[in-house]
Write a protein that holds these residues in place. Sequence first.
Motif, PDB file in Angstrom:
ATOM      1  N   VAL A  55       0.882  -1.168   0.000  1.00  0.00           N
ATOM      2  CA  VAL A  55       0.000   0.000   0.000  1.00  0.00           C
ATOM      3  C   VAL A  55       0.919   1.216   0.000  1.00  0.00           C
ATOM      4  N   LEU A  56       0.947   1.948  -1.106  1.00  0.00           N
ATOM      5  CA  LEU A  56       1.976   2.943  -1.357  1.00  0.00           C
ATOM      6  C   LEU A  56       1.391   4.335  -1.561  1.00  0.00           C
ATOM      7  N   ASP A  57       1.840   5.304  -0.753  1.00  0.00           N
ATOM      8  CA  ASP A  57       1.441   6.696  -0.934  1.00  0.00           C
ATOM      9  C   ASP A  57       2.217   7.291  -2.106  1.00  0.00           C
ATOM     10  N   VAL A  80       0.270  -3.764  -6.008  1.00  0.00           N
ATOM     11  CA  VAL A  80       0.497  -2.445  -5.421  1.00  0.00           C
ATOM     12  C   VAL A  80      -0.807  -1.643  -5.440  1.00  0.00           C
ATOM     13  N   LEU A  81      -1.205  -1.183  -4.283  1.00  0.00           N
ATOM     14  CA  LEU A  81      -2.375  -0.323  -4.141  1.00  0.00           C
ATOM     15  C   LEU A  81      -1.901   1.081  -3.823  1.00  0.00           C
ATOM     16  N   ILE A 117      -7.783  -4.537  -0.590  1.00  0.00           N
ATOM     17  CA  ILE A 117      -6.644  -5.423  -0.315  1.00  0.00           C
ATOM     18  C   ILE A 117      -7.042  -6.876  -0.518  1.00  0.00           C
ATOM     19  N   ALA A 118      -8.189  -7.259   0.026  1.00  0.00           N
ATOM     20  CA  ALA A 118      -8.658  -8.642  -0.113  1.00  0.00           C
ATOM     21  C   ALA A 118      -8.881  -8.997  -1.579  1.00  0.00           C
ATOM     22  N   ALA A 119      -9.424  -8.060  -2.357  1.00  0.00           N
ATOM     23  CA  ALA A 119      -9.696  -8.317  -3.772  1.00  0.00           C
ATOM     24  C   ALA A 119      -8.402  -8.505  -4.559  1.00  0.00           C
TER      25      ALA A 119
END
Length: 228
Positions: A55-57, A80-81, A117-119
């Motif tokens: 999870v990236l800002d 990467v979200l 995240i789960a998806a």
Amino acid sequence: MNSKNTVVLMVEDNEHVLELNRSVLTRKGYTVLAEKNLTATRLLLKEHPDIDIVVLDILLPDGNGLNFIPELRETTSAPVLMLTSRRDYEDMVQGLTGGADDYMTKPYRVEELLARIAALLHKRETAHMSSELIRGPLTLDMVAHRAFLHGKDILLKPREYAVLLYLIRSEGQYIMAKQLYETVWRQPELDDSGAVKTVVSRLRKKLEGSGYVITLGRGRGYCFERET
């Protein structure tokens, strides 16, 4: 994918957002690794390359998260979200075309973060089931017949790949050299060939750092198993 033992890397410089997300994810059973800048993230990835999702800002003190994605891809294939307060359409397009798998803008509900995240984890697991065989940081691409350790191609020769695949599919079981030879080389074993021994020796070196080993049981053959 079950959240238990799933590692989430969060790169976020907002202390409040970071702690909120870490708390929520931890309660859901995720293991959370967190950093506030890219410099620290690079060091963390050297010690903990086995990341399941990032999870990236975007706006970070020492760089732009969008520009960091190609570098990140050299270390991990984890989804990467992007998570950011910027709502520019161009940023979203750049992120998704530059290697990110999803994009969320702040503010958001933590339920949405958990769902995204789960998806992504489910999508990755489903895609890998048919084409990839994964053991920790070791991935076998069964379409390209290549093996990757921590995201890097370990350059297996065709018979090395075939022997490793056979042993992984028989994980925890001892396989006689004769059986390996007749299956991979497709000919009766020659008493003095030494071919299997040579291939296994090469594989052992290439598997160093994977957390898995190929052991030899006297009179039982070779076994692929987790390193103890």
